[in-house]
Design a protein around this motif. Structure first.
Motif, PDB file in Angstrom:
ATOM      1  N   LYS A 584      -4.306  14.339  -9.011  1.00 55.07           N
ATOM      2  CA  LYS A 584      -5.714  14.002  -9.248  1.00 55.07           C
ATOM      3  C   LYS A 584      -5.845  12.611  -9.838  1.00 55.07           C
ATOM      4  O   LYS A 584      -6.767  11.857  -9.499  1.00 55.07           O
ATOM      5  CB  LYS A 584      -6.336  15.042 -10.193  1.00 55.07           C
ATOM      6  CG  LYS A 584      -7.851  14.939 -10.291  1.00 55.07           C
ATOM      7  CD  LYS A 584      -8.442  16.109 -11.051  1.00 55.07           C
ATOM      8  CE  LYS A 584      -9.961  16.031 -11.050  1.00 55.07           C
ATOM      9  NZ  LYS A 584     -10.573  17.178 -11.778  1.00 55.07           N
ATOM     10  N   ASP A 585      -4.914  12.232 -10.723  1.00 55.24           N
ATOM     11  CA  ASP A 585      -4.951  10.908 -11.331  1.00 55.24           C
ATOM     12  C   ASP A 585      -4.760   9.821 -10.272  1.00 55.24           C
ATOM     13  O   ASP A 585      -5.469   8.804 -10.273  1.00 55.24           O
ATOM     14  CB  ASP A 585      -3.858  10.804 -12.405  1.00 55.24           C
ATOM     15  CG  ASP A 585      -3.862   9.444 -13.089  1.00 55.24           C
ATOM     16  OD1 ASP A 585      -4.879   9.106 -13.725  1.00 55.24           O
ATOM     17  OD2 ASP A 585      -2.849   8.713 -12.967  1.00 55.24           O
ATOM     18  N   ILE A 586      -3.806  10.035  -9.362  1.00 55.31           N
ATOM     19  CA  ILE A 586      -3.564   9.048  -8.290  1.00 55.31           C
ATOM     20  C   ILE A 586      -4.779   8.957  -7.367  1.00 55.31           C
ATOM     21  O   ILE A 586      -5.209   7.863  -6.979  1.00 55.31           O
ATOM     22  CB  ILE A 586      -2.297   9.427  -7.481  1.00 55.31           C
ATOM     23  CG1 ILE A 586      -1.050   9.331  -8.363  1.00 55.31           C
ATOM     24  CG2 ILE A 586      -2.148   8.511  -6.265  1.00 55.31           C
ATOM     25  CD1 ILE A 586       0.214   9.856  -7.703  1.00 55.31           C
ATOM     26  N   GLU A 587      -5.352  10.115  -7.028  1.00 60.05           N
ATOM     27  CA  GLU A 587      -6.526  10.126  -6.144  1.00 60.05           C
ATOM     28  C   GLU A 587      -7.715   9.417  -6.795  1.00 60.05           C
ATOM     29  O   GLU A 587      -8.464   8.705  -6.125  1.00 60.05           O
ATOM     30  CB  GLU A 587      -6.890  11.571  -5.803  1.00 60.05           C
ATOM     31  CG  GLU A 587      -5.903  12.221  -4.835  1.00 60.05           C
ATOM     32  CD  GLU A 587      -6.119  13.723  -4.711  1.00 60.05           C
ATOM     33  OE1 GLU A 587      -6.978  14.249  -5.459  1.00 60.05           O
ATOM     34  OE2 GLU A 587      -5.438  14.356  -3.891  1.00 60.05           O
ATOM     35  N   GLN A 592     -11.218   4.718  -7.253  1.00 64.09           N
ATOM     36  CA  GLN A 592     -11.742   3.598  -8.025  1.00 64.09           C
ATOM     37  C   GLN A 592     -11.532   2.277  -7.289  1.00 64.09           C
ATOM     38  O   GLN A 592     -12.435   1.436  -7.229  1.00 64.09           O
ATOM     39  CB  GLN A 592     -11.059   3.539  -9.395  1.00 64.09           C
ATOM     40  CG  GLN A 592     -11.483   4.637 -10.357  1.00 64.09           C
ATOM     41  CD  GLN A 592     -12.935   4.475 -10.782  1.00 64.09           C
ATOM     42  OE1 GLN A 592     -13.341   3.448 -11.296  1.00 64.09           O
ATOM     43  NE2 GLN A 592     -13.727   5.503 -10.528  1.00 64.09           N
ATOM     44  N   GLU A 593     -10.345   2.093  -6.709  1.00 62.66           N
ATOM     45  CA  GLU A 593     -10.078   0.842  -5.986  1.00 62.66           C
ATOM     46  C   GLU A 593     -10.927   0.759  -4.724  1.00 62.66           C
ATOM     47  O   GLU A 593     -11.414  -0.316  -4.362  1.00 62.66           O
ATOM     48  CB  GLU A 593      -8.590   0.740  -5.630  1.00 62.66           C
ATOM     49  CG  GLU A 593      -8.249  -0.600  -4.976  1.00 62.66           C
ATOM     50  CD  GLU A 593      -6.750  -0.809  -4.813  1.00 62.66           C
ATOM     51  OE1 GLU A 593      -6.384  -1.767  -4.089  1.00 62.66           O
ATOM     52  OE2 GLU A 593      -5.959  -0.052  -5.393  1.00 62.66           O
ATOM     53  N   ARG A 594     -11.100   1.921  -4.056  1.00 60.05           N
ATOM     54  CA  ARG A 594     -11.924   1.908  -2.846  1.00 60.05           C
ATOM     55  C   ARG A 594     -13.364   1.518  -3.174  1.00 60.05           C
ATOM     56  O   ARG A 594     -13.957   0.666  -2.506  1.00 60.05           O
ATOM     57  CB  ARG A 594     -11.894   3.298  -2.186  1.00 60.05           C
ATOM     58  CG  ARG A 594     -12.612   3.333  -0.824  1.00 60.05           C
ATOM     59  CD  ARG A 594     -12.852   4.749  -0.373  1.00 60.05           C
ATOM     60  NE  ARG A 594     -13.789   5.452  -1.245  1.00 60.05           N
ATOM     61  CZ  ARG A 594     -15.111   5.246  -1.217  1.00 60.05           C
ATOM     62  NH1 ARG A 594     -15.629   4.337  -0.404  1.00 60.05           N
ATOM     63  NH2 ARG A 594     -15.887   5.922  -2.021  1.00 60.05           N
ATOM     64  N   VAL A 595     -13.923   2.135  -4.227  1.00 55.93           N
ATOM     65  CA  VAL A 595     -15.300   1.842  -4.615  1.00 55.93           C
ATOM     66  C   VAL A 595     -15.441   0.395  -5.072  1.00 55.93           C
ATOM     67  O   VAL A 595     -16.445  -0.267  -4.783  1.00 55.93           O
ATOM     68  CB  VAL A 595     -15.766   2.810  -5.729  1.00 55.93           C
ATOM     69  CG1 VAL A 595     -17.132   2.396  -6.264  1.00 55.93           C
ATOM     70  CG2 VAL A 595     -15.834   4.239  -5.209  1.00 55.93           C
ATOM     71  N   SER A 596     -14.411  -0.132  -5.769  1.00 49.81           N
ATOM     72  CA  SER A 596     -14.489  -1.514  -6.258  1.00 49.81           C
ATOM     73  C   SER A 596     -14.520  -2.521  -5.118  1.00 49.81           C
ATOM     74  O   SER A 596     -15.002  -3.645  -5.279  1.00 49.81           O
ATOM     75  CB  SER A 596     -13.324  -1.813  -7.193  1.00 49.81           C
ATOM     76  OG  SER A 596     -12.102  -1.841  -6.476  1.00 49.81           O
TER      77      SER A 596
END
Length: 723
Positions: A584-587, A592-596
């Motif tokens: 879950k942490d990796i996902e 977060q990177e995708r949204v950024s």
């Protein structure tokens, strides 16, 4: 050439009216000290300078509602004969009782003069009346007389003639305003009368009040002129009367009477001092504490603190139930729906957006219930009275604080409530101050941030924010008054309605009426806003990641599968739980990177230089910008941008902390949300109530104040090492 004027003398029985009539005309009418002596009008003549005055002594009456012969005679003359001025003779030693008739005379919108007779009796009882203040509040001249000693009679005549001259030059009577529910009914009936185009003479407001009071004489006049048009007016009136009964379980006449006595209580409080004999009743006894100059404000502050503490603590339980329901719904859809863009929209757009806001419905309901409790008990007016001295520092008066207090619920009706203020300067200044009062739409933001970073102190923090809004509003008013709204303060009457035992039905009706706006936003602004935020955060679909997240996930699964295969049952369960957390942490980091790198991420990073000095990251800065549509959207936007999925409370709190937000930056953000530009509906209301200039000014001014205060809080905290 002489001028002719007709002066009607009106007043309660035993107020000394006939004595003054005798002094004016030289006639010798019988003078008694019991009701019913004057059972018909008497006339006399008086020559004063170039004026021929006809003085009419009307029967003594306690009101203009036609029940007794005396009341019918007095009212018919005032309404039908239309004297040039009505001189209301008032027993100065019993001002409160006498003012009930005086208020109704004011409602006529005709030239009037108030005469405080028996001034010597009042003085002997230790009663001192500030006639200049009373004159300012009522918008008409007030003179003292001692009828049985023929003192003040010449002053009375001069003042009456001058007042008639002022009306002939364009002066208008000052309207007496009542409670919001009563005023709403009056406004609706006035509108219906105007649309009906029926003209029976008299002031529009007076006719509307009389129809609402079910006045048979006025209603018959309407009926005789146009039965079809009158039917629509009466239907509106009956709907209003039913609403008042539903709210107060009393007829319109009784509620209006209470409001009139509330106005009277305010007048007495403002103009009468050194009462040797006080009327002992429950309201007065309670007011000895609640409106005391020393204890009143601490008690008010305690009540407001208790309201927000109750809102946060009691609302926590149903919040958890709704949170569990939203999570269960999201989990069920996640299992039954195959991977698709529609699934992503439903889970991460609609449910994440609306779900993150709807959990705060219990808090909103509790807040509105408490505000309705303050209003229905009569304490809201006392709070405004207490704040009168404080409000004077900003060049306003306590009456302006009532719309500001309403702003705790919703800013739009609060701004509309400023219509009761008579001065345009006061009204515009109050409108510009009101958005600093924290509306209920901001409450979800406070609950998320305060609950995440201040735990058990969250209720106190939220109270401090609301109190800060009041302070900033008053300081801002002081600044704007000195710079943009110079001039004298307008006089006002503070209505102090009697304390009433609140009825649960009325409280629930008020609570539901206001909460419906919150629920309507769910299916409108918040839903549309959530979909737009989801779309901006979901595209473009193809993104180059800086880390091979899929490779990390596969490697992690491979490593754990080997350990789980060789582990005992209990140990295997623990390893599975640990694997789930790490996956879950990796996902979440991948999300977060995708949204950024999405469109909204690029917008947020463009805003980052503006918000970084006040400790707000790019996700929160985007949420703040979307909050211009509606403040509830701030939370739903954060639910989407922080990759929470369902936007559920605990998950959002964890995401906020993982993103690097601290207690100091959370406080800075709450200050900004408290003070910055109100929602679009509020700006539009300001435009409608004032002009485009003031709406634009408010938008820029509030945002500047918000950024400046957040900068001060955040940078001071950083210097003190409080991050």
């Amino acid at each position: 050439m002489s001028k002719e004027l007709t002066i009607a003398l009106a007043g309660n029985p035993n107020c000394g009216k006939t004595t003054i009539f005798n002094n004016l005309t030289g006639a010798r009418q019988k003078v008694g000290n019991w009701p019913g002596v004057t059972v018909e009008k008497k006339e006399g003549k008086l020559r004063h300078k170039e004026y021929d005055l006809k003085i009419v002594d009307l029967p003594g009456t306690y009101s203009l509602t036609p029940f007794s012969i005396e009341e019918i005679t007095a009212r018919d003359f005032i309404l039908n004969e239309i004297p040039d001025i009505v001189v209301n003779i008032i027993d100065a030693s019993n001002l409160e009782r006498s003012l009930f008739l005086a208020i109704q005379i004011l409602e006529l919108g005709r030239p009037a003069l108030f005469v405080l007779n028996m001034a010597d009796v009042a003085e002997a009882k230790g009663i001192q009346i500030n006639e200049k203040k009373l004159s300012q509040l009522l918008g008409l001249p007030v003179v003292f007389t001692i009828g049985n000693k023929n003192k003040g009679i010449d002053t009375l005549v001069e003042a009456a003639i001058e007042e008639v001259s002022r009306f002939s030059e364009g002066k208008e009577s000052r309207d007496i305003r009542y409670g919001l529910e009563i005023e709403g009914c009056i406004s609706r009936v006035e509108t219906e009368i105007l649309q009906s185009e029926i003209n029976i003479g008299g002031v529009l407001r007076w006719n509307a009040i009389k129809i609402l009071e079910d006045d048979k004489i006025v209603k018959k006049k309407f009926q005789d002129l146009s039965s079809s048009a009158a039917k629509k007016v009466f239907q509106t009136s009956e709907a209003c009367r039913k609403r008042i009964y539903d709210l107060f379980e009393d007829d319109f006449e009784i509620v209006l009477t209470d409001d009139r006595y509330g106005v009277i209580a305010g007048i007495v409080k403002e103009t009468v001092t050194n009462l040797a004999i006080k009327r002992i009743d429950m309201s007065r006894n309670i007011d000895l504490v609640l409106t005391d100059r020393f204890f009143g404000i601490p008690v008010f502050i305690f009540f407001i603190w208790a309201m927000f503490q109750l809102t946060f603590s009691l609302g926590a339980y149903p919040m958890e139930w709704i949170d569990m329901t939203v999570s269960a719904l999201s989990g069920s859809l996640d299992k039954v729906m195959p991977p698709s863009m529609l699934k992503d929209l439903l889970l991460n757009g609609i449910i994440a957006g609306i779900g993150s806001v709807i959990i705060f419905l219990p808090n909103i309901l509790i807040l509105f219930f408490c505000i309705a409790l303050f209003e229905d008990t009569g304490y809201m007016a006392r709070a405004a009275f207490l704040m009168d001295r404080v409000m004077h520092t900003s060049g306003l008066h306590g009456k302006s604080f009532i719309p500001m207090l309403m702003g705790f619920g919703c800013t739009v009706p609060a701004i509309m409530a400023t219509r009761t203020l008579e001065s345009d300067k006061d009204r515009i200044l109050t409108i510009l101050m009101t958005p600093f009062m924290s509306c209920s739409a901001r409450l979800p933001v406070y609950i998320v941030l305060a609950g995440s970073f201040f735990a058990e102190k969250a209720g106190t923090v939220i109270f401090s924010l609301y109190f800060t809004g009041i302070i900033i509003a008053i300081l801002s008013g002081r600044f704007l008054r000195a710079v943009l709204f110079k001039g004298e303060e307008a006089p006002f009457i503070m209505e102090l309605p009697p304390y009433r035992m609140p009825m649960l039905k009325s409280l629930l009706i008020h609570m539901w009426d206001r909460s419906k706006m919150f629920l309507k936003k769910m299916s409108g602004v918040i839903l549309i806003g959530s979909i737009i935020i989801w779309a901006l955060s979901s595209f473009p679909r193809s993104i180059s990641y800086t880390v091979d997240y899929d490779g990390k996930i596969n490697a992690l699964k491979s490593d754990y599968s080997q350990m789980i295969a060789s582990a005992a049952t209990q140990e295997a369960e623990e390893l599975n739980r640990q694997l789930s957390l790490e996956l879950k942490d990796i996902e979440n980091r991948k999300e977060q990177e995708r949204v950024s790198n999405s469109y909204i991420g690029r917008i947020g990073k463009g805003l980052e230089p503006i918000f970084k000095p006040i400790g707000i990251g790019w996700q929160a800065s985007v949420a703040i910008v979307t909050g211009f549509v509606a403040k509830e959207v701030v939370v739903s936007t954060m639910g989407v941008l922080y990759g929470v999925g369902t936007g559920e409370g605990e998950a959002l709190e964890k995401a906020l902390k993982k993103s690097g937000m601290t207690a100091l930056s959370a406080l800075s953000m709450m200050i900004f949300v408290l003070l910055y530009v109100p929602c679009f509906a509020t700006v539009l209301t300001i435009y409608r109530e004032t002009s485009a200039k003031w709406a634009g000014f408010n938008l820029i001014y509030t945002t500047m104040v918000a950024w400046g205060m957040s900068f001060l809080v955040y940078q001071t905290g950083m210097i003190l090492g409080l991050s």
